[in-house]
Structure formats: C-alpha cells, structure tokens
Design a protein around this motif. Sequence first.
Motif, PDB file in Angstrom:
ATOM      1  N   GLN A 135       0.830  -1.203   0.000  1.00  0.00           N
ATOM      2  CA  GLN A 135       0.000   0.000   0.000  1.00  0.00           C
ATOM      3  C   GLN A 135       0.868   1.257   0.000  1.00  0.00           C
ATOM      4  OE1 GLN A 135      -2.592  -0.568   3.374  1.00  0.00           O
ATOM      5  NE2 GLN A 135      -3.835  -2.122   2.331  1.00  0.00           N
ATOM      6  N   SER A 191      -6.236   1.572   0.853  1.00  0.00           N
ATOM      7  CA  SER A 191      -6.298   1.257   2.282  1.00  0.00           C
ATOM      8  C   SER A 191      -7.392   0.225   2.551  1.00  0.00           C
ATOM      9  CB  SER A 191      -6.560   2.519   3.107  1.00  0.00           C
ATOM     10  OG  SER A 191      -7.814   3.082   2.764  1.00  0.00           O
ATOM     11  N   SER A 193      -9.998  -0.923   5.093  1.00  0.00           N
ATOM     12  CA  SER A 193     -10.773  -0.621   6.289  1.00  0.00           C
ATOM     13  C   SER A 193     -11.956  -1.575   6.392  1.00  0.00           C
ATOM     14  CB  SER A 193     -11.267   0.829   6.255  1.00  0.00           C
ATOM     15  OG  SER A 193     -12.100   1.033   5.127  1.00  0.00           O
ATOM     16  N   LYS A 198     -10.097   1.559  10.736  1.00  0.00           N
ATOM     17  CA  LYS A 198      -9.514   2.301   9.627  1.00  0.00           C
ATOM     18  C   LYS A 198      -8.525   1.455   8.820  1.00  0.00           C
ATOM     19  CE  LYS A 198     -11.505   6.286  10.525  1.00  0.00           C
ATOM     20  NZ  LYS A 198     -12.415   6.945   9.566  1.00  0.00           N
ATOM     21  N   ASN A 199      -7.749   0.624   9.514  1.00  0.00           N
ATOM     22  CA  ASN A 199      -6.714  -0.178   8.871  1.00  0.00           C
ATOM     23  C   ASN A 199      -6.686  -1.548   9.527  1.00  0.00           C
ATOM     24  OD1 ASN A 199      -4.413  -1.318   7.779  1.00  0.00           O
ATOM     25  ND2 ASN A 199      -3.103   0.448   8.143  1.00  0.00           N
ATOM     26  N   PRO A 209      -4.173   5.181  12.505  1.00  0.00           N
ATOM     27  CA  PRO A 209      -4.076   4.259  11.363  1.00  0.00           C
ATOM     28  C   PRO A 209      -2.877   4.553  10.472  1.00  0.00           C
ATOM     29  CG  PRO A 209      -5.827   5.859  11.013  1.00  0.00           C
ATOM     30  CD  PRO A 209      -5.371   6.029  12.428  1.00  0.00           C
ATOM     31  N   ASN A 247      -7.511   4.208  15.101  1.00  0.00           N
ATOM     32  CA  ASN A 247      -7.715   3.080  14.194  1.00  0.00           C
ATOM     33  C   ASN A 247      -8.902   2.229  14.633  1.00  0.00           C
ATOM     34  OD1 ASN A 247      -6.750   1.552  11.860  1.00  0.00           O
ATOM     35  ND2 ASN A 247      -6.356  -0.069  13.330  1.00  0.00           N
TER      36      ASN A 247
END
Length: 359
Positions: A135, A191, A193, A198-199, A209, A247
């Motif tokens: 990523q 990303s 999620s 969030k991650n 995150p 996160n």
Amino acid sequence: MDLLNVIKLVKPSGFWPSIIFGLEGAVKNYALALILVTVIIKLVMVPLDFVNRYTSKKSARKQTELKPELDKLNAKYANDKNLLNQKTMELYKSHNYSVTGTCLGMLAYLVLTMVVFWTLFASLNTISAYKIGDQYLQVRKEYFAVYNIDVDNLSDETDVMTEYNKLTDEQKAAGLEEANKKAKEKYDQVSTSFLWIKNIWLADSTVSPIMKYKDFVSKSTISKNQVTEAEYNLVIQPMKNSETKNNGYFVLAILAMGISYLSTAVNGWISTARAKRKGIDPKLTNGAGNNKVMMIIMPIIMGIFTLFYNAAFGLYIVAGAIITLITSPLVTLFVDMLEYDAITKERQRTVAIYDRKRK
C-alpha cells in the motif's frame, strides 16, 4: 547508504494466503474474505468438535461412574503400584473403557485446532506485512509521479530522494498540493478498512491508522535500506494531516472476550439444565462441572491476541467465536442426547443384573 532503488515485494504464497487472496478477489474485501475463511474453518471443525466433545463427556461419565471402585482399589493396593495399575486396567476393560483411545481422540482434535490457529496466525502476519508495504509503495508511486519521477524505473546509480532533491524549491512547492492530493486519493483507494476499523493490518485500538516510520519498518516487509525516514515522512504527510482518528476502539478485544466467555458458559448451562430435567446428576454429563478456570483463561487469551495483533486476526477470532456460540449449543444438545441414552441404558443394565442376582 546502499539503497535498493527499485523495490519489488514478493506476494505471500502457500495454503492460507492462496485461499485468502482468492476469496478477496471474489468479494473485493479482505475483511469479508477473512470472515468467509473463518466460516469455512468452523463448519469443517463442527463434526470434529462433536466427536471430541462426545468422547470427552463419555470419558468424564465413565470416570465418575468408576470413581467409587477406583477409590477402593487405591485404598486396597496403595502400597503396590504395579498391582494397582493392573487392577485399574482390568476394571477399565470390564467396563469397556479405554483411557488411551480417549486421550488420542482429544489430542488429535487439540493438535489440529492449534495447527489451524498458528498457521493462520503466521500467514496473516505475513500478509499484513506485505499489504502494509504494498500500500505504501502504491501511494509513493503516485506522489513522485507528480514530479515526473518514475520510482519503478530508477537507475542503479540513484534513488528516489536523490531525484527529488534535484528539484528546485520552487518546483517542489509548485507540485506539493497536487502530490499530496494524488497520494491521499491513492491511499483512500488502497487502504483496507472495515466498519469502524480504519486499517485492518493494525490493531483495533486507539493508535493512529497512519504508522510512524519505525512502526512501518517493523511491521512491513520494507527495510530502512529501501525506504528512508525522510522519504516516508514526505509521502505519508498528507495522510497524517487528514487521518486524526483512532484506528479502532478495542471493540474486537471486548467482543472476543465476551463471546468466548458466553459460548463456554452457555454450554455449561444447557448441559446442567437438561441433566436436571432428566433427573440425572449433572456431574455425569459435565464431568466435575463447568471448568471455571478455562471459562476465564480462554477469553483472556483471545482478548490478548485481538488486542496486541492486527485487526485482521482479531476479525478471525471474533467471527470464530460468534460461529462457535451458534453451533456449540447445538453440538452440546446432540452430545447430551447420546449421553442421556447411554446413561439410561447403563442404569437399565445395572437394574437387570441386580434383579438376576436377587432371583
């Protein structure tokens, strides 16, 4: 510093990565793919769980039934261990009870469960490290493309920051807004999620995150010799400015502990309630009763794994706990039905033998 100018990540392969990547390709979401993997694993394990629990309960019932006679043997042959073992084996044989068979069945189920748990855990850590690095590299490529720097085709004599530093301050400033915009758009695109998380490659906790450089290096497959701190901070700055939220909120850890505890407790409640309705001592179906220690230890272990490792593995634990909460009572009911039949037949056989002796 000897930098590797063109970074090529190797996509994880093997049994679990192949399944997870394949399912992700179908559903287009890693979290959903992991949940599907969990469903498949748990459904495959249900018959094995039934065999293990039936064997365990049968063993517990036999041990309870034989306890008075075992106590007599222990008292009678306390000073002769060899003879005590011989008499104990004879007692087991006369009641068609095999300690070895019971232990082997339970051990086989335990080993299989642990193999699945640890191999999947290791695979998710490997996938997580790969995805974090991949990523970043995609965001990095978009960022430097604004400055006409092709990170995939750097020469052997240079690296991306060397090329970037060749630009004048005016050129850097002129492209900054567009570079930040492109980086943020790519980050939002790649990303991973899921719901409030969030991650998913980081823990469901109050950490950001967006990782700090030292965390990025430790959690990804990219080393300090491949990406410098200056480069990382430059590329990731747009996300740091916009991603200020946590996160997660420890939801997975709370769910893992709560559902794991409830699943164990429900099985005990069902067995005890059914035994009382049948007029049977609950100890005959539950052994020595609910294992209070395991009811506390297992939820804590699940909570620790969920709290300190990535949310991807946490999703596996929580999804598995939910499925177990649904299927386990059904397995318990079926096992208890067979146990009640066995207890009833044993009582009838005992009564018949007693009647014959009286005659």
